[in-house]
Design a protein around this motif. Structure first.
Motif, mmCIF file in Angstrom:
data_model
loop_
_atom_site.group_PDB
_atom_site.id
_atom_site.type_symbol
_atom_site.label_atom_id
_atom_site.label_comp_id
_atom_site.label_asym_id
_atom_site.label_seq_id
_atom_site.Cartn_x
_atom_site.Cartn_y
_atom_site.Cartn_z
ATOM 1 N N THR A 157 0.830 -1.204 0.000
ATOM 2 C CA THR A 157 0.000 0.000 0.000
ATOM 3 C C THR A 157 0.866 1.256 0.000
ATOM 4 O O THR A 157 0.538 2.248 -0.659
ATOM 5 C CB THR A 157 -0.950 0.022 1.217
ATOM 6 O OG1 THR A 157 -0.179 -0.164 2.423
ATOM 7 C CG2 THR A 157 -1.989 -1.080 1.122
ATOM 8 N N GLN A 158 2.015 1.192 0.707
ATOM 9 C CA GLN A 158 2.923 2.340 0.718
ATOM 10 C C GLN A 158 3.476 2.600 -0.684
ATOM 11 O O GLN A 158 3.538 3.751 -1.149
ATOM 12 C CB GLN A 158 4.078 2.088 1.691
ATOM 13 C CG GLN A 158 5.042 3.262 1.826
ATOM 14 C CD GLN A 158 6.203 2.958 2.767
ATOM 15 O OE1 GLN A 158 6.311 1.866 3.323
ATOM 16 N NE2 GLN A 158 7.085 3.914 2.943
ATOM 17 N N ILE A 159 3.863 1.534 -1.368
ATOM 18 C CA ILE A 159 4.419 1.665 -2.716
ATOM 19 C C ILE A 159 3.382 2.213 -3.688
ATOM 20 O O ILE A 159 3.634 3.167 -4.441
ATOM 21 C CB ILE A 159 4.945 0.300 -3.205
ATOM 22 C CG1 ILE A 159 6.184 -0.114 -2.385
ATOM 23 C CG2 ILE A 159 5.278 0.349 -4.695
ATOM 24 C CD1 ILE A 159 6.610 -1.551 -2.611
ATOM 25 N N LEU A 160 2.187 1.626 -3.679
ATOM 26 C CA LEU A 160 1.154 2.055 -4.640
ATOM 27 C C LEU A 160 0.679 3.475 -4.371
ATOM 28 O O LEU A 160 0.427 4.241 -5.307
ATOM 29 C CB LEU A 160 -0.019 1.077 -4.599
ATOM 30 C CG LEU A 160 0.003 -0.066 -5.620
ATOM 31 C CD1 LEU A 160 -0.032 0.471 -7.048
ATOM 32 C CD2 LEU A 160 1.215 -0.959 -5.448
ATOM 33 N N ARG A 161 0.551 3.859 -3.103
ATOM 34 C CA ARG A 161 0.154 5.234 -2.796
ATOM 35 C C ARG A 161 1.181 6.222 -3.350
ATOM 36 O O ARG A 161 0.819 7.278 -3.893
ATOM 37 C CB ARG A 161 0.001 5.424 -1.289
ATOM 38 C CG ARG A 161 -1.212 4.742 -0.689
ATOM 39 C CD ARG A 161 -1.105 4.674 0.820
ATOM 40 N NE ARG A 161 -2.177 3.889 1.414
ATOM 41 C CZ ARG A 161 -2.098 3.309 2.614
ATOM 42 N NH1 ARG A 161 -0.987 3.437 3.351
ATOM 43 N NH2 ARG A 161 -3.103 2.602 3.081
ATOM 44 N N ALA A 162 2.460 5.874 -3.181
ATOM 45 C CA ALA A 162 3.517 6.760 -3.666
ATOM 46 C C ALA A 162 3.504 6.832 -5.194
ATOM 47 O O ALA A 162 3.679 7.921 -5.779
ATOM 48 C CB ALA A 162 4.874 6.266 -3.176
ATOM 49 N N LEU A 163 3.278 5.703 -5.842
ATOM 50 C CA LEU A 163 3.252 5.698 -7.307
ATOM 51 C C LEU A 163 2.076 6.523 -7.844
ATOM 52 O O LEU A 163 2.215 7.227 -8.846
ATOM 53 C CB LEU A 163 3.169 4.249 -7.820
ATOM 54 C CG LEU A 163 4.408 3.378 -7.574
ATOM 55 C CD1 LEU A 163 4.163 1.959 -8.078
ATOM 56 C CD2 LEU A 163 5.642 3.979 -8.246
ATOM 57 N N ILE A 164 0.930 6.442 -7.179
ATOM 58 C CA ILE A 164 -0.224 7.251 -7.601
ATOM 59 C C ILE A 164 0.076 8.735 -7.423
ATOM 60 O O ILE A 164 -0.185 9.551 -8.306
ATOM 61 C CB ILE A 164 -1.483 6.867 -6.788
ATOM 62 C CG1 ILE A 164 -1.910 5.426 -7.099
ATOM 63 C CG2 ILE A 164 -2.631 7.824 -7.090
ATOM 64 C CD1 ILE A 164 -3.013 4.901 -6.196
ATOM 65 N N ALA A 165 0.647 9.069 -6.271
ATOM 66 C CA ALA A 165 0.925 10.479 -5.974
ATOM 67 C C ALA A 165 1.958 11.062 -6.943
ATOM 68 O O ALA A 165 1.886 12.246 -7.305
ATOM 69 C CB ALA A 165 1.419 10.606 -4.536
ATOM 70 N N ASP A 166 2.920 10.220 -7.383
ATOM 71 C CA ASP A 166 3.996 10.726 -8.246
ATOM 72 C C ASP A 166 3.637 10.683 -9.729
ATOM 73 O O ASP A 166 4.345 11.268 -10.558
ATOM 74 C CB ASP A 166 5.269 9.894 -8.031
ATOM 75 C CG ASP A 166 5.865 10.115 -6.646
ATOM 76 O OD1 ASP A 166 5.525 11.140 -6.019
ATOM 77 O OD2 ASP A 166 6.655 9.261 -6.197
ATOM 78 N N SER A 167 2.540 10.003 -10.056
ATOM 79 C CA SER A 167 2.202 9.819 -11.465
ATOM 80 C C SER A 167 1.538 11.062 -12.048
ATOM 81 O O SER A 167 0.767 11.754 -11.380
ATOM 82 C CB SER A 167 1.271 8.614 -11.623
ATOM 83 O OG SER A 167 0.837 8.488 -12.960
ATOM 84 N N ASP A 168 1.847 11.336 -13.309
ATOM 85 C CA ASP A 168 1.162 12.407 -14.033
ATOM 86 C C ASP A 168 0.412 11.847 -15.235
ATOM 87 O O ASP A 168 0.025 12.571 -16.147
ATOM 88 C CB ASP A 168 2.149 13.489 -14.476
ATOM 89 C CG ASP A 168 3.296 12.918 -15.315
ATOM 90 O OD1 ASP A 168 3.255 11.702 -15.611
ATOM 91 O OD2 ASP A 168 4.212 13.689 -15.661
ATOM 92 N N ASN A 169 0.203 10.531 -15.201
ATOM 93 C CA ASN A 169 -0.504 9.838 -16.262
ATOM 94 C C ASN A 169 -1.819 9.303 -15.715
ATOM 95 O O ASN A 169 -1.828 8.443 -14.834
ATOM 96 C CB ASN A 169 0.360 8.692 -16.803
ATOM 97 C CG ASN A 169 -0.283 7.984 -17.989
ATOM 98 O OD1 ASN A 169 -1.414 7.495 -17.903
ATOM 99 N ND2 ASN A 169 0.450 7.909 -19.085
ATOM 100 N N GLU A 170 -2.912 9.832 -16.220
ATOM 101 C CA GLU A 170 -4.223 9.483 -15.669
ATOM 102 C C GLU A 170 -4.528 7.992 -15.791
ATOM 103 O O GLU A 170 -5.064 7.382 -14.858
ATOM 104 C CB GLU A 170 -5.307 10.302 -16.373
ATOM 105 C CG GLU A 170 -6.685 10.143 -15.743
ATOM 106 C CD GLU A 170 -7.702 11.090 -16.355
ATOM 107 O OE1 GLU A 170 -8.862 10.670 -16.501
ATOM 108 O OE2 GLU A 170 -7.326 12.229 -16.703
ATOM 109 N N THR A 171 -4.164 7.408 -16.908
ATOM 110 C CA THR A 171 -4.415 5.976 -17.103
ATOM 111 C C THR A 171 -3.597 5.152 -16.111
ATOM 112 O O THR A 171 -4.099 4.187 -15.524
ATOM 113 C CB THR A 171 -4.050 5.558 -18.541
ATOM 114 O OG1 THR A 171 -4.830 6.328 -19.456
ATOM 115 C CG2 THR A 171 -4.322 4.077 -18.755
ATOM 116 N N LYS A 172 -2.331 5.537 -15.935
ATOM 117 C CA LYS A 172 -1.483 4.843 -14.962
ATOM 118 C C LYS A 172 -2.055 4.953 -13.556
ATOM 119 O O LYS A 172 -2.060 3.991 -12.786
ATOM 120 C CB LYS A 172 -0.080 5.448 -14.993
ATOM 121 C CG LYS A 172 0.867 4.820 -15.995
ATOM 122 C CD LYS A 172 1.305 3.438 -15.508
ATOM 123 C CE LYS A 172 2.396 2.872 -16.403
ATOM 124 N NZ LYS A 172 2.751 1.498 -15.960
#
Length: 452
Positions: A80-95
């Motif tokens: 959950t820590q990894i995925l939350r960080a990836l969502i927060a850092d992403s600028d790609n809506e699909t990702k």
């Protein structure tokens, strides 16, 4: 040397032949090469995680998550820590959408394997706790695509499982989601109120149970302020609004005791018992389940609204339904007080005397009679004889002292006050009276006193 090489080849072939993932054979890490790879990947993603390199941690973590779902509870907290960080850092809506779906899957798989995972930790968690965390992540990362109704239903489910153990963010999310539903559906107002009362009840429990932990007290105080703010924001907090909301509904549900009791509880918790609907609901509850307590409550409410005769009727019924003489006496005393406040002296005295006949060890009715006499001492045109009423006042107060020590202090204070109003020997002599003479006090008082 040739034999050693053959042995290594044989071992590698053996490992490959016996390789099996944990998801396949039910083991913790798997077997053979899969077991070795699982443990290597755990160490690898942990190393990246320590550096906050979530992008590099993702792939080895995903391998463990997929192949050995009950290797460790940390797979889920780290995931959950990894995925939350990836969502927060992403600028790609699909990702972001893909990551969010994966984050939701982490929580679902956590619940799926929770029994096995809990055997590996000293701090097991519950399905409701994990579900609450899932909804919190969903609310945090869904943005405008959030399905309010779905999230709200799941939040209710999670809190229903956890009850007073619900986390602070679960209760905050409940109020946020409930308020959003209210903003688009005015008919949600009753449920919104119940959500607020439920959250308040659980927060109150937490505040009481953490009284010796200042840090947790602070956290729960912040949560309380948060949900109170949400309730105020709804603009449905005035008692007048609740009157408008519940008055027609009580008429529709007059035979539904569960609903009526819910309304009564709601109005009490929100301190809106002064509204007419509270009396209406109380009367409806009494009609369905006549008890002494409900009758007395209706009597009190009627008195507050100036409905004296209705109040006395309810207190009569309370006395009739009461299970023992002491309770019957108490309800007669309350009726006497109502009549006393309404200056119906004669009737008030009758109820006070009835209370005394039912419980001779209670001093309050004697004090009430004394106060009646002192409030309206005039029964004739002769001022000195009217002053003789205060002998009767003191007699009743002394009687209260003798039968009920709990009234002694109050009775003594009143005696000291009323003693000053007793006629002087000179004034009595002017009427041909002296100490030891009996005087009949007429009118509604109807007492015989001895001059002293």
């Amino acid at each position: 040397m040739r034999y050693a090489g053959l042995l290594v080849i044989w071992l590698l072939c053996s490992l490959s032949a016996n390789a099996q993932k944990g998801i396949e054979d039910g083991s913790r890490f798997g077997h053979g090469e899969d077991s070795v790879r699982c443990i290597q990947h755990i160490a690898l993603y942990k190393t990246y995680l320590q550096k906050n390199d979530f992008a590099q941690a993702y792939s080895p973590w995903k391998s463990v998550f997929t192949e050995a779902p009950w290797a460790s509870p940390n797979i889920y907290t780290d995931g959950t820590q990894i995925l939350r960080a990836l969502i927060a850092d992403s600028d790609n809506e699909t990702k972001e959408e893909d990551y969010l779906t994966e984050l939701m899957n982490i929580h679902d798989q956590h619940i799926q394997y929770l029994d096995s995972l809990n055997t590996l930790t000293h701090t097991p968690v519950t399905p409701g706790f994990v579900l609450g965390m899932k909804i919190h992540d969903y609310v945090m990362f869904s943005g405008t695509d959030i399905n309010i109704d779905k999230a709200y239903r799941k939040e209710q489910e999670a809190i229903g499982m956890e009850k007073e153990k619900s986390t602070y963010y679960m209760l905050e999310d409940l109020m946020d989601l409930s308020l959003q539903k209210l903003k688009t559906n005015a008919g949600h107002i009753e449920q919104f109120i119940q959500d607020y009362l439920k959250a308040s009840r659980y927060i109150r429990f937490r505040l009481e149970s953490t009284i010796n932990d200042p840090q947790k007290q602070h956290l729960w105080s912040i949560t309380k302020d948060y949900i109170d703010t949400r309730f105020i924001e709804s603009r449905c907090v005035t008692c007048e609004d609740l009157q408008k909301l519940y008055a027609p509904k009580i008429e529709q549900h007059r035979t539904d005791l569960a609903y009526i009791n819910l309304v009564l509880s709601t109005l009490r918790q929100l301190k809106c018992t002064g509204e007419e609907v509270y009396l209406t609901a109380s009367e409806a509850a009494y009609t369905l389940t006549p008890t002494a307590g409900l009758a007395a409550e209706c009597g009190r409410l009627c008195y507050q609204r100036g409905k004296i005769e209705e109040s006395i009727t309810y207190f009569d019924e309370a006395a009739m339904l009461a299970p023992n003489p002491a309770d019957k006496a108490e309800y007669c005393y309350r009726a006497a007080r109502v009549l006393y406040q309404d200056k119906q002296w004669k009737r008030a005295k009758q109820y006070a005397l009835k209370s005394i006949s039912l419980d001779k060890d209670e001093g309050k009715p004697y004090i009430l009679i004394a106060q009646m006499y002192a409030s309206n001492p005039n029964w004739c045109k002769e001022a000195t004889l009217n002053q003789c009423t205060y002998f009767a006042v003191i007699d009743k107060l002394q009687k209260a002292q003798s039968v009920d020590t709990s009234t002694a202090d109050e009775a003594t204070q009143l005696i000291n006050t009323y003693q000053k109003h007793i006629p002087t020997e000179k004034a009595l002599a002017g009427l041909g009276l002296k100490k030891g003479n009996a005087v009949i006090l007429g009118g509604w008082i109807n007492e015989t006193i001895i001059l002293r």
